[in-house]
Design an enzyme around this catalytic site. Structure first.
Site, PDB file in Angstrom:
ATOM      1  N   SER A  60      11.632   6.316  21.236  1.00 32.38           N
ATOM      2  CA  SER A  60      11.493   5.664  22.532  1.00 32.38           C
ATOM      3  C   SER A  60      11.852   4.183  22.530  1.00 32.38           C
ATOM      4  O   SER A  60      12.392   3.679  23.520  1.00 32.38           O
ATOM      5  CB  SER A  60      10.067   5.846  23.053  1.00 32.38           C
ATOM      6  OG  SER A  60       9.833   7.194  23.382  1.00 32.38           O
ATOM      7  N   HIS A 120       3.342   0.316  25.390  1.00 39.09           N
ATOM      8  CA  HIS A 120       3.991   1.373  24.610  1.00 39.09           C
ATOM      9  C   HIS A 120       5.498   1.153  24.583  1.00 39.09           C
ATOM     10  O   HIS A 120       6.046   0.342  25.342  1.00 39.09           O
ATOM     11  CB  HIS A 120       3.637   2.744  25.179  1.00 39.09           C
ATOM     12  CG  HIS A 120       3.782   3.861  24.198  1.00 39.09           C
ATOM     13  ND1 HIS A 120       4.619   4.933  24.403  1.00 39.09           N
ATOM     14  CD2 HIS A 120       3.181   4.072  22.998  1.00 39.09           C
ATOM     15  CE1 HIS A 120       4.528   5.764  23.383  1.00 39.09           C
ATOM     16  NE2 HIS A 120       3.668   5.256  22.520  1.00 39.09           N
ATOM     17  N   PHE A 221      -5.717   1.524  33.950  1.00 39.74           N
ATOM     18  CA  PHE A 221      -6.582   2.626  34.368  1.00 39.74           C
ATOM     19  C   PHE A 221      -7.226   3.381  33.207  1.00 39.74           C
ATOM     20  O   PHE A 221      -7.948   4.356  33.428  1.00 39.74           O
ATOM     21  CB  PHE A 221      -5.791   3.592  35.241  1.00 39.74           C
ATOM     22  CG  PHE A 221      -5.139   2.923  36.427  1.00 39.74           C
ATOM     23  CD1 PHE A 221      -5.914   2.471  37.482  1.00 39.74           C
ATOM     24  CD2 PHE A 221      -3.780   2.730  36.458  1.00 39.74           C
ATOM     25  CE1 PHE A 221      -5.321   1.848  38.582  1.00 39.74           C
ATOM     26  CE2 PHE A 221      -3.171   2.102  37.541  1.00 39.74           C
ATOM     27  CZ  PHE A 221      -3.948   1.653  38.600  1.00 39.74           C
ATOM     28  N   HIS A 273       5.125  16.661  21.608  1.00 41.96           N
ATOM     29  CA  HIS A 273       4.720  16.385  20.224  1.00 41.96           C
ATOM     30  C   HIS A 273       3.596  17.319  19.773  1.00 41.96           C
ATOM     31  O   HIS A 273       3.484  17.635  18.585  1.00 41.96           O
ATOM     32  CB  HIS A 273       4.267  14.929  20.084  1.00 41.96           C
ATOM     33  CG  HIS A 273       5.390  13.949  19.977  1.00 41.96           C
ATOM     34  ND1 HIS A 273       6.381  14.037  19.029  1.00 41.96           N
ATOM     35  CD2 HIS A 273       5.688  12.836  20.714  1.00 41.96           C
ATOM     36  CE1 HIS A 273       7.237  13.042  19.165  1.00 41.96           C
ATOM     37  NE2 HIS A 273       6.838  12.288  20.185  1.00 41.96           N
ATOM     38  N   HIS A 311      15.179  10.277  25.587  1.00 46.43           N
ATOM     39  CA  HIS A 311      15.633  11.167  24.518  1.00 46.43           C
ATOM     40  C   HIS A 311      15.148  12.573  24.843  1.00 46.43           C
ATOM     41  O   HIS A 311      14.342  12.778  25.747  1.00 46.43           O
ATOM     42  CB  HIS A 311      15.098  10.719  23.153  1.00 46.43           C
ATOM     43  CG  HIS A 311      13.603  10.630  23.094  1.00 46.43           C
ATOM     44  ND1 HIS A 311      12.785  11.736  23.012  1.00 46.43           N
ATOM     45  CD2 HIS A 311      12.762   9.564  23.139  1.00 46.43           C
ATOM     46  CE1 HIS A 311      11.524  11.371  22.997  1.00 46.43           C
ATOM     47  NE2 HIS A 311      11.476  10.052  23.085  1.00 46.43           N
ATOM     48  N   HIS A 382      11.803  14.766  17.652  1.00 47.65           N
ATOM     49  CA  HIS A 382      12.573  14.668  18.890  1.00 47.65           C
ATOM     50  C   HIS A 382      13.820  15.533  18.836  1.00 47.65           C
ATOM     51  O   HIS A 382      14.255  15.955  17.763  1.00 47.65           O
ATOM     52  CB  HIS A 382      12.998  13.213  19.139  1.00 47.65           C
ATOM     53  CG  HIS A 382      11.874  12.319  19.540  1.00 47.65           C
ATOM     54  ND1 HIS A 382      11.950  10.947  19.490  1.00 47.65           N
ATOM     55  CD2 HIS A 382      10.625  12.602  20.005  1.00 47.65           C
ATOM     56  CE1 HIS A 382      10.815  10.419  19.907  1.00 47.65           C
ATOM     57  NE2 HIS A 382       9.986  11.400  20.207  1.00 47.65           N
TER      58      HIS A 382
END
Length: 530
Positions: A60, A120, A221, A273, A311, A382
């Site tokens: 990512s 992230h 959140f 995953h 991806h 991936h």
């Protein structure tokens, strides 16, 4: 012509198999086998290549750098080019600005929403320059500025109008509940001090009741990632569609210049995953709803909406003569003709499903099932296959088609919005689209916006603009009498002979016959020269 607003949706790990399976899942949920995903009906599409600078298969951070910054970088790097050395902080020469920064430089409003932590890998590439794991100072042993601090302290992060997602743990000291910061700082308080008229929200009710005059919103959140759509408390945690709608509402306020919004459905990848197909498909359908909301809340005559992925995933969709009513999350109709055992329609090339397959066969609840995996891994890897892109709105058909590298996408957006190296396109300067090669650190494989923009499709749209403005001569021109490239058209549209008339800027074309005559003569001369 300038695109005013852009919304870029990213389904993390949303390869073509995920899109197809999610469409089938939607059909079965609705008991409507004609149903489509909202972006299935977008007029433009392309396939996107996602390899990194040093690996065949992406992750990512590097993918987001290509997608948002327009450069290839090494595995697990974000917001930097291949020269970055993370043993040394402040690699200024290696930093690569993102489309968010480009937009802010032209006074556009900007924002992003995600279902992952806002620090992230994917969202971080919009504003940070780092290794992907450096989300807060609990994860680094150096004096480098962590990703959370870069978001709060650095210019691109400070200028963001909308930030929504999870991960508040990286912004509060470890002395507070769930906090992880070792430096004792409360970065949420810092953001509030920097945005005295902004609003910090922590649940769905607060978000839905943001005041009508606020222009800066920070929404956190959850402590880490937000929950999967199927598991979230619908009263406490907003959906991706709800966050998208609110973000658009905030960005449109008091806004004449336009906006750029990035929306990530980040937990599609996390479900893959875990080999949990149900949650991967369900979060893809949450993205589908968010796209539908976006289409309804912008004017597509001056806005561009793009849906793509960073991806692919290792999910496989296979069967034989499987009836349409068979749940895509279940077994194929037939047994294996080798071992006479059942097999799932959706399986994985790697992951937890290798060890747990037999016990999962007996589960009637597909929501929590691991799907069969060929290679045992605690965390599925991936997919290296190309990912799809869908686009609608202004200039979508002109910008996207065929097979494209991921680095092309931000440059196409910049071209459409007249940002970065392409801002002169809207301000009366002629640019040689064929010879202007991407400068600096951008890859030589991208030649200033693929030849699609110099083909007949682009010329045909310009012809249609002239038609709408009452140009009778253009209406009568033979299809062959068209400019052969965009440079020639730019020359005419910005020529002193026609008083710097600029159709890209939306000004009305003069109907005087002198203009029509000049246009026709230049057309004929250029074609005869060729």
């Amino acid at each position: 012509m300038r695109v005013k607003n852009v919304i870029l949706f990213v389904g993390d790990g949303m390869g073509l198999t995920t899109v197809t399976a999610s469409r089938v899942h939607k059909k079965q949920k609705l008991d409507n086998f004609e149903a489509l995903l909202s972006f299935d009906e977008f007029p433009a599409s392309a396939m996107i290549r996602t390899d990194t600078a040093n690996t065949q298969i992406s992750e990512s951070a590097a993918a987001a750098t290509a997608l948002f910054c327009g450069v290839k970088t090494n595995f697990e790097n974000l917001g930097v080019d291949i020269t970055a050395d993370h043993e040394i902080c402040n690699n200024i020469d290696s930093d690569t600005p993102s489309i968010i920064s480009w937009a802010q430089n032209e006074n556009l409003k900007t924002g992003f929403v995600t279902t992952t932590r806002i620090t992230h890998a994917t969202p971080a590439a919009l504003y940070a320059h780092s290794r992907r794991h450096m989300e807060d100072d609990s994860k680094i042993d150096t004096t480098c500025k962590d990703i959370a601090r870069q978001l709060i302290e650095d210019e691109t992060g400070r200028r963001l109008n909308v930030i929504m997602g999870g991960g508040h743990r990286s912004f509060i000291p470890e002395s507070e509940s769930e906090g992880r910061r070792k430096d004792g700082r409360n970065l949420i308080k810092t953001w509030k001090n920097d945005h005295p008229n902004g609003e910090f929200v922590t649940d769905r009710w607060q978000m839905m009741n943001i005041s009508d005059d606020t222009e800066h919103v920070l929404g956190l959140f959850s402590s880490s990632h937000m929950k999967f759509n199927a598991d979230r408390d619908k009263e406490a945690e907003p959906s991706l569609a709800e966050m998208t709608k609110m973000a658009i509402k905030v960005l449109k306020r008091n806004n004449r210049n336009g906006f750029m919004l990035i929306v990530e459905a980040g937990k599609i990848d996390l479900a893959h995953h875990f080999n949990n197909a149900f949650r991967a498909l369900d979060d893809t359908l949450a993205l589908d709803k968010a796209v539908e909301v976006a289409v309804k809340n912008v004017d597509l005559t001056n806005s561009l909406i793009i849906v793509t992925s960073d991806h692919s995933s290792p999910m496989i969709y296979s069967g034989y003569a499987t009836p349409k009513e068979h749940s895509i999350l279940g077994m194929d109709k037939y047994l294996s003709n080798v071992d006479k055992r059942p097999y799932q329609l959706l399986m994985y090339s790697s992951g937890l499903g290798f060890e747990n397959y037999q016990e999962n066969l007996a589960k009637s609840d597909h929501r929590n099932a691991y799907h069969k995996a060929a290679v045992p891994l605690t965390w599925a890897n991936h997919g290296g296959d190309d990912v799809p892109l869908y686009a609608t709105g202004s200039m979508s058909n002109l910008l996207f088609s065929g097979s494209l590298d991921q680095t092309y996408i931000p440059h196409a957006i910049a071209f459409a919005m007249c940002l970065f190296d392409y801002k002169d396109r809207c301000y009366g300067h002629v640019i040689d689209q064929r010879n202007e090669i991407i400068r600096g650190k951008k890859p030589s494989s991208i030649h200033l916006l693929k030849e699609e923009l110099e083909k007949e499709s682009f010329m045909q749209q310009q012809k249609e603009i002239f038609k709408k403005e009452g140009n009778e001569i253009i209406n009568k021109l033979d299809d062959e009498i068209l400019f052969s490239n965009v440079t020639d058209l730019d020359t005419v549209l910005t020529s002193d002979l026609v008083g710097n008339l600029s159709i890209q800027e939306g000004s009305k074309a003069s109907c005087c016959y002198l203009w029509k005559f000049l246009y026709l003569i230049i057309n004929l001369v250029l074609i005869n020269v060729r």
